[in-house]
Design a protein around this motif. Structure first.
Motif, PDB file in Angstrom:
ATOM      1  N   ALA A 125       0.818  -1.218   0.000  1.00 58.09           N
ATOM      2  CA  ALA A 125       0.000   0.000   0.000  1.00 58.09           C
ATOM      3  C   ALA A 125       0.847   1.262   0.000  1.00 58.09           C
ATOM      4  CB  ALA A 125      -0.939   0.000   1.204  1.00 58.09           C
ATOM      5  N   TYR A 126       2.062   1.178   0.550  1.00 55.63           N
ATOM      6  CA  TYR A 126       2.941   2.356   0.539  1.00 55.63           C
ATOM      7  C   TYR A 126       4.333   2.063  -0.004  1.00 55.63           C
ATOM      8  CZ  TYR A 126       4.641   0.363   4.956  1.00 55.63           C
ATOM      9  OH  TYR A 126       5.151  -0.468   5.912  1.00 55.63           O
ATOM     10  N   LYS A 127       4.606   0.792  -0.345  1.00 55.22           N
ATOM     11  CA  LYS A 127       5.906   0.467  -0.936  1.00 55.22           C
ATOM     12  C   LYS A 127       5.833   0.331  -2.451  1.00 55.22           C
ATOM     13  CE  LYS A 127       8.524  -1.204   2.982  1.00 55.22           C
ATOM     14  NZ  LYS A 127       9.363  -2.266   3.563  1.00 55.22           N
ATOM     15  N   THR A 128       4.815   0.910  -3.024  1.00 51.11           N
ATOM     16  CA  THR A 128       4.766   1.329  -4.407  1.00 51.11           C
ATOM     17  C   THR A 128       4.055   2.671  -4.356  1.00 51.11           C
ATOM     18  OG1 THR A 128       4.142   0.764  -6.681  1.00 51.11           O
ATOM     19  CG2 THR A 128       2.556   0.224  -4.956  1.00 51.11           C
ATOM     20  N   ASN A 129       4.064   3.408  -5.431  1.00 51.70           N
ATOM     21  CA  ASN A 129       3.313   4.663  -5.445  1.00 51.70           C
ATOM     22  C   ASN A 129       1.858   4.363  -5.123  1.00 51.70           C
ATOM     23  OD1 ASN A 129       1.931   7.062  -6.166  1.00 51.70           O
ATOM     24  ND2 ASN A 129       3.532   7.594  -7.612  1.00 51.70           N
ATOM     25  N   PRO A 130       1.277   5.005  -4.104  1.00 48.29           N
ATOM     26  CA  PRO A 130      -0.108   4.705  -3.731  1.00 48.29           C
ATOM     27  C   PRO A 130      -1.090   4.811  -4.903  1.00 48.29           C
ATOM     28  CG  PRO A 130       0.932   6.035  -2.039  1.00 48.29           C
ATOM     29  CD  PRO A 130       1.911   5.964  -3.175  1.00 48.29           C
ATOM     30  N   LYS A 131      -0.771   5.646  -5.890  1.00 50.65           N
ATOM     31  CA  LYS A 131      -1.645   5.756  -7.071  1.00 50.65           C
ATOM     32  C   LYS A 131      -1.741   4.422  -7.809  1.00 50.65           C
ATOM     33  CE  LYS A 131      -0.231  10.574  -7.892  1.00 50.65           C
ATOM     34  NZ  LYS A 131       0.485  11.473  -8.833  1.00 50.65           N
ATOM     35  N   ASN A 132      -0.678   3.617  -7.710  1.00 44.49           N
ATOM     36  CA  ASN A 132      -0.648   2.358  -8.452  1.00 44.49           C
ATOM     37  C   ASN A 132      -1.632   1.328  -7.921  1.00 44.49           C
ATOM     38  OD1 ASN A 132       1.460   3.335 -10.057  1.00 44.49           O
ATOM     39  ND2 ASN A 132       3.027   2.551  -8.678  1.00 44.49           N
ATOM     40  N   VAL A 133      -2.048   1.482  -6.673  1.00 44.99           N
ATOM     41  CA  VAL A 133      -2.899   0.457  -6.045  1.00 44.99           C
ATOM     42  C   VAL A 133      -4.191   1.051  -5.508  1.00 44.99           C
ATOM     43  CG1 VAL A 133      -1.011  -1.122  -5.525  1.00 44.99           C
ATOM     44  CG2 VAL A 133      -1.552   0.689  -3.903  1.00 44.99           C
ATOM     45  N   GLU A 134      -4.581   2.188  -6.042  1.00 47.27           N
ATOM     46  CA  GLU A 134      -5.843   2.794  -5.616  1.00 47.27           C
ATOM     47  C   GLU A 134      -6.992   1.812  -5.807  1.00 47.27           C
ATOM     48  OE1 GLU A 134      -5.196   7.613  -6.263  1.00 47.27           O
ATOM     49  OE2 GLU A 134      -6.284   6.447  -7.779  1.00 47.27           O
ATOM     50  N   GLY A 135      -7.818   1.676  -4.771  1.00 44.59           N
ATOM     51  CA  GLY A 135      -8.965   0.774  -4.843  1.00 44.59           C
ATOM     52  C   GLY A 135      -8.673  -0.639  -4.393  1.00 44.59           C
ATOM     53  N   LEU A 136      -7.416  -0.952  -4.141  1.00 42.94           N
ATOM     54  CA  LEU A 136      -7.055  -2.296  -3.688  1.00 42.94           C
ATOM     55  C   LEU A 136      -6.830  -2.309  -2.186  1.00 42.94           C
ATOM     56  CD1 LEU A 136      -4.540  -3.542  -6.423  1.00 42.94           C
ATOM     57  CD2 LEU A 136      -7.019  -3.878  -6.309  1.00 42.94           C
ATOM     58  N   THR A 137      -7.179  -3.413  -1.566  1.00 42.03           N
ATOM     59  CA  THR A 137      -6.913  -3.637  -0.153  1.00 42.03           C
ATOM     60  C   THR A 137      -6.017  -4.857  -0.016  1.00 42.03           C
ATOM     61  OG1 THR A 137      -9.082  -2.750   0.467  1.00 42.03           O
ATOM     62  CG2 THR A 137      -7.955  -4.119   2.096  1.00 42.03           C
ATOM     63  N   PHE A 138      -5.006  -4.754   0.839  1.00 38.95           N
ATOM     64  CA  PHE A 138      -4.094  -5.866   1.070  1.00 38.95           C
ATOM     65  C   PHE A 138      -4.396  -6.422   2.461  1.00 38.95           C
ATOM     66  CE2 PHE A 138      -2.308  -3.189  -2.134  1.00 38.95           C
ATOM     67  CZ  PHE A 138      -1.758  -4.074  -3.046  1.00 38.95           C
ATOM     68  N   GLY A 139      -5.129  -7.527   2.474  1.00 41.12           N
ATOM     69  CA  GLY A 139      -5.640  -8.076   3.719  1.00 41.12           C
ATOM     70  C   GLY A 139      -4.582  -8.689   4.606  1.00 41.12           C
ATOM     71  N   THR A 140      -4.946  -8.870   5.881  1.00 44.86           N
ATOM     72  CA  THR A 140      -4.031  -9.478   6.844  1.00 44.86           C
ATOM     73  C   THR A 140      -3.626 -10.859   6.345  1.00 44.86           C
ATOM     74  OG1 THR A 140      -5.117  -8.293   8.646  1.00 44.86           O
ATOM     75  CG2 THR A 140      -3.758 -10.191   9.243  1.00 44.86           C
TER      76      THR A 140
END
Length: 601
Positions: A179-194
């Motif tokens: 979520a923050y170890k790529t440009n946040p724009k690249n993963v907008e709308g995605l959630t990285f679950g536990t």
């Protein structure tokens, strides 16, 4: 009870297990499964965090062509072989970024990859591009904890491979740090679950569908800076039933793997400097697992030179000079030297009477001596490595030829020459260094930017700027990271970078967002006179600032150790990509130096 066993492999694979002992573990079986004894073997070949390093290089690994040889040899000689990749694969070098990852997909297709779990940098081209790469891939991209805006899986969470005598379930996990170890724009709308929560669901589903061997391929890592719950160790501590976890992200080389809660965790390090092979053997329901790394040194082969010293003894004839002493007789001399009197007389024709010799006369005494000759015998032994797969060598060459067309694409113009000469960028401010740091601020929104002069490798001539020019300036594939640092960290960093001035130094800092005045006559470590921001405020040692730098320096490269343990705020594209985009959209805004690194004495 844990057991230790070394398995025998054929062909190239024999190299894998013969070089060192292997870790192994017994796996507890579910009661229901144990009722039906199972017998099978599975080999898992794996790599992670190659970051586009497809060719062997001085600072890189063995290259994909040698990896391909290992995989093909295993698949030719063994029944059940899987080839898995734990991510950070599609981005990191010019070879990868020019085609936005397509070049890497083409190679992995040719290498017969079975499955890949995406790493944070695999999102660097944006989530839509990653889905396009998935369409091009002949392998599965799996991730069980990447969820889209509708609450659906963004990738297939798992696959089941039907093999000889066994169903192998493979599920993927991505690091929530994406979520923050790529440009946040690249993963907008995605959630990285536990990870553990989604791993438990995947394991349950795979067992429900009859998977007998469960393999997680994860980009999680075991770095202590990562929350325990987001590490691979945390996942297997919380979730039972994972037999093998192929890991990435922390760039950790686990020589013989690491067993946690009956799960074998394996990871190869980075940049294909190692390649991993795991053998799973199940006999009557009892599982044994052995893990091994092939190192670059082993893959490249070597020549061993040895030297043996041999002593050869032989007897030779010699003549000693002897000075007559009081009381000497030839009889006594002959007895002392163990030489017949007749031999002495023959060698000394001037002595007529053996009983008449005079003190201080010199006579010659023939003797025999043993002489030891030392002979050095050299030998050379060639220890073969792993040959390159000619198909992959050819494909890499073809892709490089295709990419030459891309390097000719125009991205802008410059009214002046942009100075990236070694003697200049390693000892002072240049207009090209300023352009690069300004592009870093523009992309990241950071307060301050610093990049090292040693990373700037070429100038750009006045006139048209092409993609190839940008690549020549920044050829290493470094990406931009933002970190939260103190003002004192900035002061320490500048002191470190200018410590050898006026001598050239790769660590010399090129800066954006600040202006530095330093006194070269002062001793190293106390040269900074003043650092102020572009707004005219002096840097406050106690205040926090957001710093944009390259990943090399962020990790402590060039001895910028003051940045190494500072918290990361963001993760952005390659430095070359950012500069290219800046020139395309903003043009060349720095035609001359503007006093960012001012020297006084």
């Amino acid at each position: 009870m844990k057991k230790r066993k070394i398995f025998l492999l054929t062909g190239t694979a024999a190299l894998l297990m013969a070089l060192a002992g292997c870790s192994s573990t017994d796996k507890k079986q579910d009661a229901a499964v144990a009722e039906v004894p199972m017998n099978y073997e599975v080999i898992i070949a794996h790599m992670n965090d190659t970051h586009g390093r497809v060719k062997e290089g001085k600072y890189d690994g063995m290259g994909f062509a040698r990896v391909s040889t290992v995989v093909k040899d295993l698949k030719a000689n063994e029944e059940n072989v899987l080839f898995l990749d734990a991510g950070d694969t599609f981005h990191g070098t010019t070879f990868a970024t020019l085609s936005k990852g397509e070049s890497i997909v083409r190679l992995l297709n040719a290498m017969d990859l079975d499955a890949l779990s995406p790493g944070n940098h695999d999102f660097n081209y944006g989530k839509e591009r990653l889905k396009e790469l998935e369409e091009m891939a002949e392998f599965d991209i799996v991730s069980a904890n990447v969820i889209d805006e509708d609450g659906d899986y963004f990738f297939n969470p798992y696959v089941i491979k039907e093999m000889e005598g066994v169903r192998v379930g493979i599920f993927g996990l991505a690091t929530p740090e994406t979520a923050y170890k790529t440009n946040p724009k690249n993963v907008e709308g995605l959630t990285f679950g536990t990870p553990a929560e989604y791993a438990e669901k995947a394991v349950a589903k795979l067992k429900e569908e009859g998977a007998q061997l469960i393999v997680a391929v994860c980009h999680l890592g075991i770095d202590e800076s990562t929350l325990r719950e987001n590490q691979s160790i945390g996942v297997v501590e919380a979730v039972d039933g994972i037999d093998i976890l192929v890991d990435g992200h922390s760039h950790t080389a686990l020589k013989n793997g690491m067993v946690v809660n009956d799960t074998m965790i394996v990871q190869t390090g980075e940049y294909d400097k190692n390649f991993g092979v795991v053998r799973v053997r199940v006999s009557d329901g009892k599982m044994e697992v052995a893990a091994k790394l092939i190192t670059k040194a082993e893959a490249m082969g070597r020549v061993e030179k040895s030297e043996v010293v041999v002593e050869e003894a032989q007897r030779i004839s010699a003549v000693d000079k002897y000075s007559i002493k009081p009381g000497d007789t030839l009889t006594k001399i002959a007895a002392n030297y163990d030489v017949p009197m007749s031999v002495i007389l023959e060698a000394n024709a001037g002595i007529g009477d053996p009983n008449r010799i005079y003190v201080n006369d010199e006579i010659m005494i023939p003797v025999e001596r043993e002489v030891v000759n030392v002979v050095k015998e050299s030998s050379t032994r060639v220890i073969p490595g792993i040959p390159e797969d000619p198909e992959i060598v050819k494909l890499i060459g073809e892709i490089e030829q295709e990419q030459m067309k891309i390097t000719e694409v125009e991205v802008g113009t410059t009214p002046v020459a942009l100075d990236g000469e070694r003697e200049q960028v390693r000892r002072g401010e240049t207009n090209l260094g300023n352009l690069i740091t300004d592009s870093m601020l523009w992309e990241t929104g950071a307060d301050i930017a610093i990049t090292n002069g040693g990373g700037i490798r070429a100038s750009i001539e006045k006139g048209t700027i092409k993609v190839g020019d940008i690549i020549s300036v920044l050829p290493f594939g470094n990406y931009v990271i933002t970190k939260r640092v103190s003002g004192q960290d900035i002061i320490d960093a500048i002191e470190h970078g200018i410590s050898d001035y006026p001598a050239t130094k790769g660590a010399f800092p090129h800066v954006g967002g600040i202006r530095v005045t330093f006194d070269e006559s002062k001793p190293a470590g106390s040269r900074v006179v003043e650092i102020e921001t572009n707004s005219g405020e002096k840097i406050d040692p106690a205040r926090e600032y957001v710093l944009a730098t390259n990943d090399f320096m962020a990790a402590g490269g060039d001895d910028y150790l003051m940045f190494k343990d500072r918290p990361q705020v963001g993760n952005f594209e390659g430095l070359d990509e950012i500069l290219r985009k800046y020139v395309e959209e903003e043009g060349v805004t720095q035609t001359r130096i503007d006093g960012r690194m001012k020297v006084v004495n």
